[in-house]
Design an enzyme around this catalytic site. Structure first.
Site, PDB file in Angstrom:
ATOM      1  N   ALA A  60      27.799   7.753  21.167  1.00  0.00           N
ATOM      2  CA  ALA A  60      27.807   8.963  20.348  1.00  0.00           C
ATOM      3  C   ALA A  60      27.111   8.762  19.011  1.00  0.00           C
ATOM      4  O   ALA A  60      26.421   9.650  18.511  1.00  0.00           O
ATOM      5  CB  ALA A  60      29.247   9.431  20.118  1.00  0.00           C
ATOM      6  N   GLU A  61      27.293   7.594  18.416  1.00  0.00           N
ATOM      7  CA  GLU A  61      26.775   7.353  17.071  1.00  0.00           C
ATOM      8  C   GLU A  61      25.278   7.051  17.046  1.00  0.00           C
ATOM      9  O   GLU A  61      24.578   7.494  16.145  1.00  0.00           O
ATOM     10  CB  GLU A  61      27.538   6.212  16.402  1.00  0.00           C
ATOM     11  CG  GLU A  61      28.992   6.520  16.100  1.00  0.00           C
ATOM     12  CD  GLU A  61      29.167   7.536  14.981  1.00  0.00           C
ATOM     13  OE1 GLU A  61      28.290   7.640  14.110  1.00  0.00           O
ATOM     14  OE2 GLU A  61      30.193   8.233  14.984  1.00  0.00           O
TER      15      GLU A  61
END
Length: 132
Positions: A60-61
């Site tokens: 996600a990051e």
């Protein structure tokens, strides 16, 4: 559309995965399971986290891009802000092993702070852990 009654706040999302109207097809985006496998396994063991959770945060990051830099200056795989990286003793936020160890440690701290609530801990990880 604002609600007819009650208080509301307008939220602005600056991460591609967080946008409510995102057109990302999560079924077709690969979740890398082999990249940094040993570093992730070591961090999971060290901080008593699930390897899948660490991979999901990295996914996600940064989408597993070790050289990723956000608009706000977050760096590396787990998108550590420079001040957070410094607090965690990171000398090179772009070095995968350091980034994964520090990001996992920070995530474990947030899970402890939020009584094991993964949703709150991950939200705080992404947006900052002010309050509470």
């Amino acid at each position: 559309r604002p609600p007819e009654t009650g208080h509301y706040q307008v939220r602005i999302y600056d991460c591609y995965a967080c946008k409510p109207n995102s057109n990302i097809n999560w079924q077709s985006i690969p979740l890398y399971t082999q990249q940094y496998k040993d570093d992730i396994r070591l961090a999971a063991r060290t901080y008593q986290l699930e390897t899948a959770l660490i991979r999901a945060v990295i996914h996600a990051e940064s989408s597993f891009k070790a050289s990723a830099i956000s608009k706000t200056g977050a760096q590396g795989l787990m998108q550590l802000m420079p001040a957070t990286a410094k607090e965690l003793g990171v000398s090179d936020a772009f070095k995968p092993s350091e980034n994964i160890q520090a990001g996992s440690r920070y995530l474990a701290q947030l899970l402890e702070r939020f009584d094991g609530d993964i949703t709150l801990a991950c939200a705080a990880y992404n947006a900052g852990a002010q309050g509470r």
